[in-house]
Enzyme design. Structure first.
Site, mmCIF file in Angstrom:
data_model
loop_
_atom_site.group_PDB
_atom_site.id
_atom_site.type_symbol
_atom_site.label_atom_id
_atom_site.label_comp_id
_atom_site.label_asym_id
_atom_site.label_seq_id
_atom_site.Cartn_x
_atom_site.Cartn_y
_atom_site.Cartn_z
ATOM 1 N N ARG A 172 -20.134 20.607 28.332
ATOM 2 C CA ARG A 172 -19.831 19.793 29.492
ATOM 3 C C ARG A 172 -18.542 20.151 30.236
ATOM 4 O O ARG A 172 -18.469 19.962 31.452
ATOM 5 C CB ARG A 172 -19.854 18.303 29.094
ATOM 6 C CG ARG A 172 -21.276 17.808 28.897
ATOM 7 C CD ARG A 172 -21.350 16.516 28.108
ATOM 8 N NE ARG A 172 -21.078 16.740 26.688
ATOM 9 C CZ ARG A 172 -21.252 15.820 25.747
ATOM 10 N NH1 ARG A 172 -21.678 14.619 26.078
ATOM 11 N NH2 ARG A 172 -21.004 16.110 24.480
ATOM 12 N N LEU B 52 -32.555 24.032 12.386
ATOM 13 C CA LEU B 52 -33.689 23.761 11.492
ATOM 14 C C LEU B 52 -33.231 23.044 10.215
ATOM 15 O O LEU B 52 -32.184 23.384 9.647
ATOM 16 C CB LEU B 52 -34.400 25.078 11.136
ATOM 17 C CG LEU B 52 -35.486 25.512 12.125
ATOM 18 C CD1 LEU B 52 -34.962 25.711 13.515
ATOM 19 C CD2 LEU B 52 -36.164 26.786 11.629
ATOM 20 N N ASP C 117 -35.597 21.426 7.065
ATOM 21 C CA ASP C 117 -36.902 21.012 6.552
ATOM 22 C C ASP C 117 -37.041 21.577 5.135
ATOM 23 O O ASP C 117 -36.078 22.149 4.602
ATOM 24 C CB ASP C 117 -38.003 21.527 7.497
ATOM 25 C CG ASP C 117 -39.257 20.653 7.472
ATOM 26 O OD1 ASP C 117 -39.626 20.173 6.376
ATOM 27 O OD2 ASP C 117 -39.874 20.454 8.530
ATOM 28 N N ILE C 118 -38.208 21.477 4.559
ATOM 29 C CA ILE C 118 -38.363 22.048 3.219
ATOM 30 C C ILE C 118 -38.272 23.574 3.336
ATOM 31 O O ILE C 118 -38.574 24.148 4.392
ATOM 32 C CB ILE C 118 -39.686 21.600 2.535
ATOM 33 C CG1 ILE C 118 -40.907 22.059 3.340
ATOM 34 C CG2 ILE C 118 -39.691 20.083 2.344
ATOM 35 C CD1 ILE C 118 -42.225 21.863 2.591
ATOM 36 N N PRO C 119 -37.834 24.236 2.248
ATOM 37 C CA PRO C 119 -37.576 25.685 2.327
ATOM 38 C C PRO C 119 -38.737 26.492 2.895
ATOM 39 O O PRO C 119 -38.531 27.365 3.753
ATOM 40 C CB PRO C 119 -37.294 26.060 0.866
ATOM 41 C CG PRO C 119 -36.680 24.816 0.298
ATOM 42 C CD PRO C 119 -37.414 23.675 0.939
ATOM 43 N N THR D 69 -19.836 18.145 14.783
ATOM 44 C CA THR D 69 -18.524 17.807 15.354
ATOM 45 C C THR D 69 -18.489 16.395 15.962
ATOM 46 O O THR D 69 -17.434 15.890 16.298
ATOM 47 C CB THR D 69 -18.105 18.836 16.428
ATOM 48 O OG1 THR D 69 -19.163 18.948 17.387
ATOM 49 C CG2 THR D 69 -17.835 20.191 15.813
ATOM 50 N N LYS E 133 -25.993 29.345 25.055
ATOM 51 C CA LYS E 133 -26.687 28.641 23.979
ATOM 52 C C LYS E 133 -27.834 27.837 24.587
ATOM 53 O O LYS E 133 -27.636 27.078 25.538
ATOM 54 C CB LYS E 133 -25.724 27.699 23.268
ATOM 55 C CG LYS E 133 -26.361 26.969 22.089
ATOM 56 C CD LYS E 133 -25.323 26.193 21.305
ATOM 57 C CE LYS E 133 -25.026 24.834 21.902
ATOM 58 N NZ LYS E 133 -26.110 23.842 21.749
ATOM 59 N N ASP F 31 -30.193 27.356 19.493
ATOM 60 C CA ASP F 31 -29.651 26.285 18.643
ATOM 61 C C ASP F 31 -30.733 25.234 18.385
ATOM 62 O O ASP F 31 -30.841 24.252 19.118
ATOM 63 C CB ASP F 31 -28.425 25.688 19.373
ATOM 64 C CG ASP F 31 -27.956 24.371 18.788
ATOM 65 O OD1 ASP F 31 -28.166 24.145 17.584
ATOM 66 O OD2 ASP F 31 -27.352 23.575 19.544
#
Ligand SMILES: O=C(O)c1cc(=O)[nH]c(=O)n1[C@@H]1O[C@H](COP(=O)(O)O)[C@@H](O)[C@H]1O
Length: 236
Positions: A214, A62, A64-66, A122, A32, A59
């Site tokens: 980690r 996002l 924001d506006i569509p 999480t 990732k 990763d």
């Protein structure tokens, strides 16, 4: 088929990430790349990871506006990564347009990246969600609600804690992906995570993927830590 654990390459630059990956020699991994590394190194590093045969979850979460997310996804679709994500809190329309952007932006002959939506991070606890987001419900209700919304918008899955995976399957489908960070080996520090689960329990709880940072990247012997995580995850 059991999916490989996804290793979160949360490193400041390409040099540190490449040094870490040397621990794995020729093993093909599912990695990732998050904001820190992508903002620093951009698509050149993605291309290098691909040339090494690794699968990539980009990763960038996002939100924001569509229309902005639609246009950004069109660009990300050209990078050839395997998985990308948005925040479900951006809403149904945003998720629908994220998917449309990916579909339109995927070059001919390439597969559209898997699109998943973050439900509640999480690192978020129920108490924090209620006081800071003013959601007057249990955390699981919020996660399940976002999962239903993402499913309705046509996404491939969600990011959630393994603690919520089984119930998400029930209200969506078995095939709907449950990508689960917040994974710790027994006795490891939880750091900034709130909803943590061991690899073994994540499997039992029917997560489809685990994301581990980690516990592997900061281990004295990262290869051994990875093998240990993999062993637990693959054991049913
Ligand atoms: O989308 C994610 O990957 C993500 C969502 C989430 O809810 N929680 C979460 O921890 N993550 C990512 O998963 C990784 C977890 O790292 P560790 O806590 O070090 O195992 C980090 O790179 C986070 O950015």
């Amino acid at each position: 088929m059991v999916q490989k654990p996804i290793i979160a390459l949360d490193f400041p630059d390409r040099g540190t990430a490449e040094q870490f990956l040397q621990n794995f020699q020729d093993e093909q991994l599912f990695v990732k790349v998050g904001m820190e590394l992508f903002y620093k190194e951009g698509s050149a590093f993605i291309n290098w990871l691909k040339s090494q045969g690794h699968n990539i979850f980009l990763d960038l979460k996002l939100h924001d506006i569509p229309n902005t997310v639609y246009s950004a996804m069109k660009v990300l679709a050209g990078l050839g990564v395997d998985m990308v994500n948005v925040h479900a809190a951006g809403g149904y329309k945003m998720m629908e347009l994220a998917l449309k952007g990916l579909e339109e932006g995927t070059p001919k002959g390439m597969e559209r990246p898997i699109l998943i939506a973050v439900t509640q991070l999480t690192s978020t606890s129920e108490e924090q969600m209620q006081s800071e987001q003013l959601i007057d419900r249990g955390l699981k209700d919020s996660v399940l609600h976002y999962a239903k919304l993402a499913f309705a918008a046509g996404l491939d899955g969600v990011v959630c804690s393994a603690l919520e995976a089984r119930e998400i399957s029930k209200i969506t489908s078995q095939e709907f992906l449950k990508v689960t960070p917040g994974i710790r080996m027994e006795g490891d520090s939880s750091h900034d995570q709130s909803r943590i689960v061991t690899p073994r329990d994540a499997r039992k709880l029917e997560a489809s993927h685990i994301v581990v940072g980690r516990s592997i990247t900061q281990a004295g012997d990262p290869l051994q830590a990875y093998e240990q995580v993999k062993l637990e995850w693959e054991m049913k």
